[in-house]
Design a protein around this motif. Structure first.
Motif, PDB file in Angstrom:
ATOM      1  N   ASN A  46     -21.806   4.464 -56.299  1.00 51.59           N
ATOM      2  CA  ASN A  46     -21.415   4.046 -57.874  1.00 51.59           C
ATOM      3  C   ASN A  46     -22.365   2.718 -57.989  1.00 51.59           C
ATOM      4  O   ASN A  46     -21.528   1.589 -58.405  1.00 51.59           O
ATOM      5  CB  ASN A  46     -20.003   4.066 -58.124  1.00 51.59           C
ATOM      6  CG  ASN A  46     -19.545   3.946 -59.553  1.00 51.59           C
ATOM      7  OD1 ASN A  46     -20.580   3.856 -60.316  1.00 51.59           O
ATOM      8  ND2 ASN A  46     -18.468   3.788 -59.968  1.00 51.59           N
ATOM      9  N   ASN A  47     -23.405   2.792 -58.120  1.00 50.11           N
ATOM     10  CA  ASN A  47     -24.371   1.687 -57.817  1.00 50.11           C
ATOM     11  C   ASN A  47     -24.570   1.054 -59.232  1.00 50.11           C
ATOM     12  O   ASN A  47     -24.256   1.438 -60.183  1.00 50.11           O
ATOM     13  CB  ASN A  47     -25.776   1.813 -57.277  1.00 50.11           C
ATOM     14  CG  ASN A  47     -26.789   2.962 -57.962  1.00 50.11           C
ATOM     15  OD1 ASN A  47     -26.206   3.946 -58.159  1.00 50.11           O
ATOM     16  ND2 ASN A  47     -27.727   2.573 -58.545  1.00 50.11           N
ATOM     17  N   GLY A  48     -25.174  -0.125 -59.270  1.00 46.25           N
ATOM     18  CA  GLY A  48     -25.401  -0.746 -60.556  1.00 46.25           C
ATOM     19  C   GLY A  48     -26.851  -1.553 -60.688  1.00 46.25           C
ATOM     20  O   GLY A  48     -27.693  -1.505 -59.798  1.00 46.25           O
ATOM     21  N   PHE A  49     -27.235  -1.809 -61.664  1.00 45.50           N
ATOM     22  CA  PHE A  49     -28.549  -2.449 -62.188  1.00 45.50           C
ATOM     23  C   PHE A  49     -28.126  -3.774 -62.337  1.00 45.50           C
ATOM     24  O   PHE A  49     -27.381  -4.373 -62.957  1.00 45.50           O
ATOM     25  CB  PHE A  49     -29.015  -1.970 -63.283  1.00 45.50           C
ATOM     26  CG  PHE A  49     -29.719  -0.544 -63.309  1.00 45.50           C
ATOM     27  CD1 PHE A  49     -31.287  -0.512 -63.230  1.00 45.50           C
ATOM     28  CD2 PHE A  49     -29.154   0.683 -63.331  1.00 45.50           C
ATOM     29  CE1 PHE A  49     -31.823   0.645 -62.934  1.00 45.50           C
ATOM     30  CE2 PHE A  49     -29.889   1.791 -63.341  1.00 45.50           C
ATOM     31  CZ  PHE A  49     -31.274   1.939 -63.042  1.00 45.50           C
ATOM     32  N   LEU A  50     -29.246  -4.694 -61.728  1.00 44.76           N
ATOM     33  CA  LEU A  50     -29.144  -6.190 -62.062  1.00 44.76           C
ATOM     34  C   LEU A  50     -30.204  -6.261 -63.295  1.00 44.76           C
ATOM     35  O   LEU A  50     -31.311  -6.299 -62.819  1.00 44.76           O
ATOM     36  CB  LEU A  50     -29.304  -6.894 -60.929  1.00 44.76           C
ATOM     37  CG  LEU A  50     -28.452  -6.708 -59.671  1.00 44.76           C
ATOM     38  CD1 LEU A  50     -28.817  -7.333 -58.229  1.00 44.76           C
ATOM     39  CD2 LEU A  50     -26.928  -6.974 -60.096  1.00 44.76           C
ATOM     40  N   ARG A  51     -29.843  -7.231 -64.057  1.00 42.42           N
ATOM     41  CA  ARG A  51     -30.793  -7.264 -65.359  1.00 42.42           C
ATOM     42  C   ARG A  51     -31.093  -8.817 -65.329  1.00 42.42           C
ATOM     43  O   ARG A  51     -30.592  -9.748 -65.314  1.00 42.42           O
ATOM     44  CB  ARG A  51     -30.173  -6.779 -66.459  1.00 42.42           C
ATOM     45  CG  ARG A  51     -29.702  -5.501 -66.796  1.00 42.42           C
ATOM     46  CD  ARG A  51     -30.822  -4.779 -67.401  1.00 42.42           C
ATOM     47  NE  ARG A  51     -30.982  -5.109 -68.828  1.00 42.42           N
ATOM     48  CZ  ARG A  51     -32.487  -4.893 -69.514  1.00 42.42           C
ATOM     49  NH1 ARG A  51     -33.218  -4.216 -68.801  1.00 42.42           N
ATOM     50  NH2 ARG A  51     -32.448  -5.245 -70.722  1.00 42.42           N
ATOM     51  N   ASN A  52     -32.596  -9.016 -65.597  1.00 39.62           N
ATOM     52  CA  ASN A  52     -33.250 -10.380 -66.117  1.00 39.62           C
ATOM     53  C   ASN A  52     -33.373 -11.329 -65.102  1.00 39.62           C
ATOM     54  O   ASN A  52     -33.134 -12.449 -65.186  1.00 39.62           O
ATOM     55  CB  ASN A  52     -32.582 -10.715 -67.091  1.00 39.62           C
ATOM     56  CG  ASN A  52     -32.615  -9.946 -68.674  1.00 39.62           C
ATOM     57  OD1 ASN A  52     -33.666  -9.183 -68.605  1.00 39.62           O
ATOM     58  ND2 ASN A  52     -31.606  -9.616 -69.284  1.00 39.62           N
ATOM     59  N   GLY A  53     -33.170 -10.650 -63.810  1.00 35.99           N
ATOM     60  CA  GLY A  53     -33.604 -11.679 -62.696  1.00 35.99           C
ATOM     61  C   GLY A  53     -32.463 -12.641 -62.078  1.00 35.99           C
ATOM     62  O   GLY A  53     -32.640 -14.037 -62.083  1.00 35.99           O
ATOM     63  N   PRO A  54     -31.301 -12.143 -61.989  1.00 33.07           N
ATOM     64  CA  PRO A  54     -30.201 -13.312 -61.614  1.00 33.07           C
ATOM     65  C   PRO A  54     -30.538 -13.837 -60.195  1.00 33.07           C
ATOM     66  O   PRO A  54     -31.454 -13.522 -59.503  1.00 33.07           O
ATOM     67  CB  PRO A  54     -29.054 -12.453 -61.377  1.00 33.07           C
ATOM     68  CG  PRO A  54     -29.314 -10.911 -61.143  1.00 33.07           C
ATOM     69  CD  PRO A  54     -30.773 -10.747 -61.769  1.00 33.07           C
ATOM     70  N   ALA A  55     -29.995 -15.140 -59.777  1.00 34.48           N
ATOM     71  CA  ALA A  55     -30.247 -15.752 -58.557  1.00 34.48           C
ATOM     72  C   ALA A  55     -29.412 -14.983 -57.599  1.00 34.48           C
ATOM     73  O   ALA A  55     -28.339 -14.756 -57.391  1.00 34.48           O
ATOM     74  CB  ALA A  55     -29.499 -17.224 -58.899  1.00 34.48           C
ATOM     75  N   TYR A  56     -30.330 -14.511 -56.479  1.00 38.97           N
ATOM     76  CA  TYR A  56     -29.845 -13.631 -55.520  1.00 38.97           C
ATOM     77  C   TYR A  56     -29.362 -14.513 -54.297  1.00 38.97           C
ATOM     78  O   TYR A  56     -29.846 -15.565 -54.139  1.00 38.97           O
ATOM     79  CB  TYR A  56     -30.999 -12.756 -55.033  1.00 38.97           C
ATOM     80  CG  TYR A  56     -31.622 -11.630 -56.306  1.00 38.97           C
ATOM     81  CD1 TYR A  56     -30.875 -10.607 -56.429  1.00 38.97           C
ATOM     82  CD2 TYR A  56     -32.588 -12.158 -56.703  1.00 38.97           C
ATOM     83  CE1 TYR A  56     -31.369  -9.760 -57.335  1.00 38.97           C
ATOM     84  CE2 TYR A  56     -33.208 -11.478 -57.919  1.00 38.97           C
ATOM     85  CZ  TYR A  56     -32.452 -10.122 -58.193  1.00 38.97           C
ATOM     86  OH  TYR A  56     -32.930  -9.517 -59.180  1.00 38.97           O
ATOM     87  N   ARG A  57     -28.601 -13.892 -53.685  1.00 40.68           N
ATOM     88  CA  ARG A  57     -28.186 -14.266 -52.189  1.00 40.68           C
ATOM     89  C   ARG A  57     -27.670 -15.710 -52.133  1.00 40.68           C
ATOM     90  O   ARG A  57     -27.967 -16.673 -51.465  1.00 40.68           O
ATOM     91  CB  ARG A  57     -29.322 -13.863 -51.039  1.00 40.68           C
ATOM     92  CG  ARG A  57     -29.508 -12.598 -50.644  1.00 40.68           C
ATOM     93  CD  ARG A  57     -30.655 -12.334 -49.708  1.00 40.68           C
ATOM     94  NE  ARG A  57     -30.873 -10.949 -49.609  1.00 40.68           N
ATOM     95  CZ  ARG A  57     -31.711 -10.444 -48.900  1.00 40.68           C
ATOM     96  NH1 ARG A  57     -32.719 -11.235 -48.571  1.00 40.68           N
ATOM     97  NH2 ARG A  57     -31.900  -8.987 -48.626  1.00 40.68           N
ATOM     98  N   GLN A  58     -26.882 -16.072 -53.120  1.00 39.66           N
ATOM     99  CA  GLN A  58     -26.090 -17.137 -53.207  1.00 39.66           C
ATOM    100  C   GLN A  58     -25.130 -17.492 -52.283  1.00 39.66           C
ATOM    101  O   GLN A  58     -24.175 -16.604 -51.717  1.00 39.66           O
ATOM    102  CB  GLN A  58     -25.554 -17.566 -54.511  1.00 39.66           C
ATOM    103  CG  GLN A  58     -26.416 -17.300 -55.830  1.00 39.66           C
ATOM    104  CD  GLN A  58     -27.485 -18.361 -55.832  1.00 39.66           C
ATOM    105  OE1 GLN A  58     -27.022 -19.588 -56.133  1.00 39.66           O
ATOM    106  NE2 GLN A  58     -28.680 -17.983 -55.538  1.00 39.66           N
TER     107      GLN A  58
END
Length: 753
Positions: free
Chosen positions: A557-569
């Motif tokens: 049940n995957n998702g889309f990340l929109r508009n380049g959030p800050a990854y691996r915080q």
């Protein structure tokens, strides 16, 4: 006469006439096959035209009409110059006054040059049609002269000499919008009310010999926009804005006798009163309409009807008017500005898509998605399509208002062919999971290919050039499901890397960037409890620089990340190697790939960390995914003062809120649940019940998407300044049940385990 290989009628409007309509659609299920399954083909049948646009000359205005035959494509419209492919407007231009002819195979103009003009107003060529023998091109529109030869909105061109036939003239009182031709008759449709000085309301017929007006009478009460002769020559198909033909009620569509114009089949109440027929095409067994509606929720899609009885075969309900239709090899191609096909199980309301394909036997959208922009004029993008062949290739030409094709500058004209397919699928987005000791789970978001839904994926381990696993999966741009494979040939404590390619059978993407993971020696306590308690969506946000939020629940049940959030915080909310994600509070968010039915009982869980004083939605359920939802509830949002609100729609907005603020820059565990009467709504923060209402057990019924980090909050109490949450989010889960207070507190207690 029909061309047996392509189904194209050798005259008329250059339409394709399919020799067979018995085709099968791919199943809609999204699956992965085992190693050794059949690899993907370059095009997913029945699609037989690639989505790769070919080099084509451009116009400086709108192309309204086309006809094709003998390897030549004729284009008419409202333009004054041509320019080479890739040339910017105003550069390398040559005159072409509302008409041009092109080599079908090269896209370059031929030496046939005609100028359609008018003494006052704006001249335009709105319709073109070739005679069955290809010797005469008929043109209709609004014009008073062709190369200086006086005419009246209608003309015949000798194709061998590219000159006006001076022996073919008849006065037409207003714009001619559509033409259809047989060996002895030209049928006209448009705005006119007289032809040759005699009354004819919007439809008429003249002889090909001398342009004498024929007895054919099919008087309409409103504008006519489309006309086509059935393949047997016995009937004529009429389309437009009308409500009556010869005084009989039939809205937008009618079938009349080819000789008399008397009604063969009427369609009272068949098409919405605010919708019209913009285009009609046929094949050997059916006819197909492109439709345009005015106002919200009207009919904008396409209809397939049987020639045998003139009854409906299917219709689609996409919103976004259809301007052009053409059939090739059992597939109906269309030009529209479709923006919402959710009513037929496809994409929800979003930015427009302008080129679509469907089987002539089934309205399901096929995996063929080249695209244009809206362009100039109204603007709606494509306005006309035609198909022809030259050499051993078949071509689909598209004209209209657009100024880009497949995101590159290209104005007025474009074309596609039946091969070769040159576009590779997108590079897969990959995420690794080590939740289970002694295993590495390789997850990836299925890729997108503009003309192939079934793709082959190959997984490569530790830099090897030999795949360790091969599988296939089906995806389209609005539905890119997660696929997964588990590697058990690993050693606890050791680190391994993986890369994946996607192939359409001819073109293969480059390998994805290498992703590495160390095999766990023991299970992590927190995620193990989330899964044990029945999460059906569980995102840990461990991806880097992609659009993929992989699901760790086991339900893909995957998702889309929109508009380049800050990854691996880091640091993340719970102990272990996992990371969090950061949203900017402006336009970044995540949404579920799947559309879900209304959850009547549910729990949503996430961790948040923020110092914002602008508030924003943290988690919620909305009917749209590419833009702010118009229906939205089952959500938790933060007020400007940092207090949290849980709300549903149940005979109005129903909310509960915390008394404390949680915008202190620390990680906080947030859980909202809704159960039956007696449980109702509950909001927990950091393992403790902070607000509840046992009487509210209902919520709004609509299919939608789980969204995290932002969505519409219009109409909700204490609406914050921002719809979007500025801060970090981690360990998001959705459950189909109501978590108990003890379960919630147990999750919170495991944060440091």
């Amino acid at each position: 006469m029909m061309n047996g290989s392509t189904g194209q009628r050798s005259g008329g409007r250059g339409r394709v006439r399919a020799a067979s309509a018995a085709l099968c659609l791919l199943a809609g299920a999204l699956t992965a096959t085992a190693v050794g399954g059949s690899p993907a083909a370059a095009l997913t049948p029945p699609v037989a035209i690639t989505a790769d646009d070919l080099s084509t000359w451009q116009t400086n205005g709108i192309v309204w009409s086309m006809a094709a035959g003998d390897g030549v494509v004729y284009a008419g419209g409202t333009f004054s110059t041509l320019r080479p492919p890739k040339a910017a407007p105003g550069t390398n231009e040559q005159p072409a006054v509302n008409f041009a002819a092109f080599d079908a195979a090269t896209g370059a103009p031929t030496d046939c040059s005609l100028s359609f003009t008018i003494s006052s107003g704006t001249a335009t060529v709105r319709s073109l049609a070739l005679s069955p023998d290809g010797e005469t091109l008929y043109a209709g529109g609004q014009f008073g002269a062709v190369n200086g030869e006086g005419v009246s909105n209608f003309a015949a061109i000798d194709t061998a000499t590219c000159t006006v036939r001076s022996n073919f003239k008849i006065a037409v009182s207003a714009t001619v919008r559509a033409l259809a031709v047989t060996s002895d008759t030209v049928y006209l449709a448009g705005d006119f009310t007289s032809v040759g000085g005699q009354s004819r309301s919007h439809f008429a017929a003249v002889s090909t010999a001398g342009a004498s007006l024929l007895p054919f009478t099919a008087n309409a009460d409103e504008v006519a926009r489309a006309i086509e002769v059935t393949p047997d020559g016995q009937n004529v198909l009429l389309g437009g804005d009308f409500f009556r033909i010869n005084g009989t009620t039939t809205h937008a569509l009618a079938v009349v006798d080819a000789t008399t114009g008397q009604l063969t089949k009427s369609y009272a109440g068949f098409i919405h009163n605010n919708s019209t027929v913009q285009d009609i095409t046929t094949d050997a067994t059916g006819f197909y309409t492109g439709n345009e509606g005015t106002g919200g929720g009207v009919f904008d899609g396409r209809i397939a009807l049987n020639l045998s009885d003139f009854q409906q075969r299917w219709r689609d309900t996409c919103l976004g008017a259809t301007q052009a239709v053409a059939v090739y090899s059992g597939v109906l191609y269309s030009g529209s500005h479709a923006h919402d096909c959710s009513s037929m199980g496809a994409f929800p309301d979003q930015p427009r898509k302008h080129l679509l394909a469907q089987s002539v036997d089934d309205p399901t959208l096929l995996p063929w998605f080249p695209d244009t922009n809206d362009g100039i004029g109204e603007p709606v993008g494509p306005r006309v399509m035609t198909q022809t062949a030259k050499g051993d290739r078949d071509y689909l030409w598209v004209g209209g208002e657009f100024t880009t094709v497949n995101s590159a500058p290209q104005q007025g004209l474009t074309r596609f062919a039946n091969g070769p397919d040159t576009g590779a699928p997108w590079v897969p987005n990959v995420s690794l999971s080590t939740l289970n000791p002694g295993k590495i789970e390789v997850n990836w978001q299925t890729s997108f290919d503009t003309d192939d839904g079934e793709l082959t994926y190959r997984i490569y381990k530790d830099g090897s050039n030999t795949p360790i696993h091969t599988t296939t999966g089906y995806s389209v741009f609005w539905n890119r499901p997660q696929l997964s494979w588990t590697d058990t040939d690993v050693v606890p404590g050791e680190t391994y890397s993986y890369r994946i390619t996607a192939s359409d059978g001819t073109n293969t993407s480059v390998k994805s960037p290498a992703q590495s993971a160390t095999v766990a020696t023991a299970a992590e306590a927190y995620p193990a409890r989330v899964k044990a308690d029945g999460a059906t969506l569980y995102w840990r946000y461990d991806e880097g620089t992609s659009t993929f939020a992989h699901d760790s629940s086991g339900n893909l049940n995957n998702g889309f990340l929109r508009n380049g959030p800050a990854y691996r915080q880091t640091p993340a909310a719970v102990a272990g190697p996992s990371t969090a994600i950061g949203f900017n509070g402006t336009n970044q968010y995540a949404y579920s790939n799947r559309q879900h039915p209304q959850p009547t009982r549910f729990s949503v869980e996430t961790w948040i960390k923020t110092t914002t004083n602008q508030g924003g939605k943290i988690i919620g359920f909305g009917n749209l995914n590419q833009q702010n939802s118009t229906r939205h509830d089952k959500h938790v949002y933060m007020r400007n003062d940092g207090r949290l609100v849980f709300g549903v729609q149940s005979s109005g907005t129903r909310t509960i809120a915390t008394s404390a603020a949680y915008n202190d820059g620390q990680w906080h565990h947030v859980v909202a649940t809704q159960g039956p009467l007696g449980q109702g709504m509950a909001l927990y923060v950091d393992g403790q019940l902070r607000a509840s209402n046992i009487l509210v057990s209902g919520n709004e019924n609509y299919p939608g998407y789980w969204r995290f980090g932002g969505d519409n909050l219009s109409g909700w109490p204490n609406r914050p300044t921002s719809n979007f949450f500025a801060g970090q989010i981690d360990e998001t889960a959705v459950y189909p049940t109501t978590l108990t207070g003890s379960q919630v507190s147990a999750h919170y207690a495991l944060r440091n385990s």
